[in-house]
Scaffold this motif. Sequence first.
Motif, PDB file in Angstrom:
ATOM      1  N   ALA A   1      40.635  28.248  45.692  1.00 26.62           N
ATOM      2  CA  ALA A   1      41.129  28.925  44.496  1.00 26.62           C
ATOM      3  C   ALA A   1      41.226  30.430  44.727  1.00 26.62           C
ATOM      4  CB  ALA A   1      40.216  28.622  43.314  1.00 26.62           C
ATOM      5  N   PHE A   2      40.272  30.970  45.468  1.00 24.58           N
ATOM      6  CA  PHE A   2      40.295  32.397  45.784  1.00 24.58           C
ATOM      7  C   PHE A   2      41.494  32.728  46.675  1.00 24.58           C
ATOM      8  CE2 PHE A   2      39.030  35.844  48.717  1.00 24.58           C
ATOM      9  CZ  PHE A   2      38.821  36.865  47.797  1.00 24.58           C
ATOM     10  N   GLU A   3      41.743  31.899  47.663  1.00 27.02           N
ATOM     11  CA  GLU A   3      42.894  32.124  48.534  1.00 27.02           C
ATOM     12  C   GLU A   3      44.193  32.115  47.716  1.00 27.02           C
ATOM     13  OE1 GLU A   3      43.076  29.545  51.918  1.00 27.02           O
ATOM     14  OE2 GLU A   3      40.925  29.735  52.325  1.00 27.02           O
ATOM     15  N   LYS A   4      44.318  31.177  46.810  1.00 21.43           N
ATOM     16  CA  LYS A   4      45.506  31.098  45.942  1.00 21.43           C
ATOM     17  C   LYS A   4      45.631  32.364  45.100  1.00 21.43           C
ATOM     18  CE  LYS A   4      47.643  28.012  42.503  1.00 21.43           C
ATOM     19  NZ  LYS A   4      47.689  28.880  41.311  1.00 21.43           N
ATOM     20  N   GLU A   5      44.502  32.806  44.533  1.00 19.48           N
ATOM     21  CA  GLU A   5      44.499  34.025  43.724  1.00 19.48           C
ATOM     22  C   GLU A   5      44.962  35.226  44.540  1.00 19.48           C
ATOM     23  OE1 GLU A   5      41.338  37.145  41.693  1.00 19.48           O
ATOM     24  OE2 GLU A   5      40.605  35.325  42.671  1.00 19.48           O
ATOM     25  N   MET A   6      44.435  35.373  45.743  1.00 21.00           N
ATOM     26  CA  MET A   6      44.780  36.517  46.579  1.00 21.00           C
ATOM     27  C   MET A   6      46.263  36.483  46.968  1.00 21.00           C
ATOM     28  SD  MET A   6      42.058  38.480  46.960  1.00 21.00           S
ATOM     29  CE  MET A   6      41.752  38.100  45.209  1.00 21.00           C
ATOM     30  N   ARG A   7      46.756  35.310  47.327  1.00 23.45           N
ATOM     31  CA  ARG A   7      48.172  35.191  47.706  1.00 23.45           C
ATOM     32  C   ARG A   7      49.075  35.553  46.535  1.00 23.45           C
ATOM     33  NH1 ARG A   7      46.375  30.180  50.004  1.00 23.45           N
ATOM     34  NH2 ARG A   7      46.119  30.358  52.263  1.00 23.45           N
ATOM     35  N   GLU A   8      48.777  34.988  45.378  1.00 22.94           N
ATOM     36  CA  GLU A   8      49.630  35.223  44.215  1.00 22.94           C
ATOM     37  C   GLU A   8      49.551  36.671  43.743  1.00 22.94           C
ATOM     38  OE1 GLU A   8      48.633  32.241  41.326  1.00 22.94           O
ATOM     39  OE2 GLU A   8      49.651  30.647  42.457  1.00 22.94           O
ATOM     40  N   GLY A   9      48.413  37.329  44.020  1.00 22.68           N
ATOM     41  CA  GLY A   9      48.260  38.731  43.642  1.00 22.68           C
ATOM     42  C   GLY A   9      48.836  39.696  44.661  1.00 22.68           C
ATOM     43  N   GLY A  10      49.297  39.162  45.808  1.00 26.31           N
ATOM     44  CA  GLY A  10      49.857  40.026  46.840  1.00 26.31           C
ATOM     45  C   GLY A  10      48.828  40.924  47.499  1.00 26.31           C
TER      46      GLY A  10
ATOM     47  N   ALA B   1      34.643  33.090  42.357  1.00 25.97           N
ATOM     48  CA  ALA B   1      35.290  32.624  41.132  1.00 25.97           C
ATOM     49  C   ALA B   1      35.432  33.751  40.116  1.00 25.97           C
ATOM     50  CB  ALA B   1      34.482  31.484  40.521  1.00 25.97           C
ATOM     51  N   THR B   2      36.487  33.668  39.318  1.00 26.21           N
ATOM     52  CA  THR B   2      36.709  34.615  38.231  1.00 26.21           C
ATOM     53  C   THR B   2      37.439  33.896  37.105  1.00 26.21           C
ATOM     54  OG1 THR B   2      37.723  36.737  37.606  1.00 26.21           O
ATOM     55  CG2 THR B   2      38.906  35.404  39.228  1.00 26.21           C
ATOM     56  N   VAL B   3      37.228  34.357  35.879  1.00 26.02           N
ATOM     57  CA  VAL B   3      37.982  33.809  34.748  1.00 26.02           C
ATOM     58  C   VAL B   3      39.289  34.572  34.547  1.00 26.02           C
ATOM     59  CG1 VAL B   3      35.895  32.984  33.595  1.00 26.02           C
ATOM     60  CG2 VAL B   3      36.794  35.264  33.026  1.00 26.02           C
TER      61      VAL B   3
ATOM     62  N   ILE C   1      29.181  28.245  47.086  1.00 28.31           N
ATOM     63  CA  ILE C   1      30.573  28.676  47.215  1.00 28.31           C
ATOM     64  C   ILE C   1      31.323  27.573  47.952  1.00 28.31           C
ATOM     65  CG2 ILE C   1      32.098  30.578  47.900  1.00 28.31           C
ATOM     66  CD1 ILE C   1      29.546  32.296  48.219  1.00 28.31           C
ATOM     67  N   PRO C   2      31.582  26.456  47.281  1.00 25.52           N
ATOM     68  CA  PRO C   2      32.178  25.295  47.935  1.00 25.52           C
ATOM     69  C   PRO C   2      33.634  25.531  48.312  1.00 25.52           C
ATOM     70  CG  PRO C   2      32.016  24.932  45.572  1.00 25.52           C
ATOM     71  CD  PRO C   2      31.296  26.214  45.854  1.00 25.52           C
ATOM     72  N   ALA C   3      34.185  24.586  49.061  1.00 27.54           N
ATOM     73  CA  ALA C   3      35.541  24.733  49.588  1.00 27.54           C
ATOM     74  C   ALA C   3      36.585  24.896  48.495  1.00 27.54           C
ATOM     75  CB  ALA C   3      35.878  23.531  50.469  1.00 27.54           C
ATOM     76  N   ASP C   4      36.395  24.222  47.341  1.00 27.39           N
ATOM     77  CA  ASP C   4      37.398  24.347  46.285  1.00 27.39           C
ATOM     78  C   ASP C   4      37.408  25.745  45.686  1.00 27.39           C
ATOM     79  OD1 ASP C   4      34.925  24.013  45.059  1.00 27.39           O
ATOM     80  OD2 ASP C   4      35.669  22.679  43.488  1.00 27.39           O
ATOM     81  N   GLN C   5      36.236  26.403  45.648  1.00 25.94           N
ATOM     82  CA  GLN C   5      36.195  27.787  45.167  1.00 25.94           C
ATOM     83  C   GLN C   5      36.888  28.714  46.165  1.00 25.94           C
ATOM     84  OE1 GLN C   5      32.792  31.122  44.288  1.00 25.94           O
ATOM     85  NE2 GLN C   5      32.408  29.115  43.401  1.00 25.94           N
TER      86      GLN C   5
END
Length: 242
Positions: free
Chosen positions: A181-190, A149-151, A174-178
């Motif tokens: 969210a990390f996967e989404k962050e990485m995808r959107e960040g390229g 997680a990150t802000v 480090i539950p599944a929703d975290q």
Amino acid sequence: MMTLRSEILTYQADGLTMVSHYYVDGGRPDRRPGILVFPEAFGLGEHAKSRAQRLAELGFAALACDLHGDGQLYEDLTEARGLIADLRANPQRTRARARGALDALTSRSEVDPAKLAAIGFCFGGTMALELGRSGAPISAIVGFHSGLATVAPQDAKNIRAKVLVCIGADDPGIPADQRAAFEKEMREGGVDWRLHLYGGVVHSFTNQQADRLGMPDFARYDAGADARSWAEMRALFDEVFG
């Protein structure tokens, strides 16, 4: 013949005096990749130091990094969590501590400044990721049972490194929703990223002392996941460092 050398590196970061441990084969004249090793939330203990030594034995220059300043190591989990709560809320402070370590490492004549990586365990993995989010010139990031997680997820676009995170599939911290969210962050960040999950594994699976916490449903050593994640880290280093 290997001449493994260790020494203490002291530097300033985030208004603190950091006392970190540097490991290198002093018998080689060439420059080699430099690896930052960030510890668990408790601070710099034997676990991170031993991993840095293993990396030096593999031919890297490795810095086991102080987390809390003055080399302080805390034994109480609640106290350690309290100390890192402010760092989680203020990633610039986390990044400052990580960047201080990076500058100390790259100041060494044995280190090739074009070949750098950061690994970390638990909050140390978070620290490595935040260093990447700052845009630091590192080629690889590896998080073991790493908080994801990150802000500041928008800063993923600054990551230059290839990212590997190794997580226990049953880690309650480090539950599944975290992870999602990390996967989404990485995808959107390229970002060039990969996530490895280990079934039946919880937190702190690389640390043989984890069972001492007496919280087996939360933190427990797992030899299989430990060996596999270390091998996956080595494969990534082979990829990025040639």
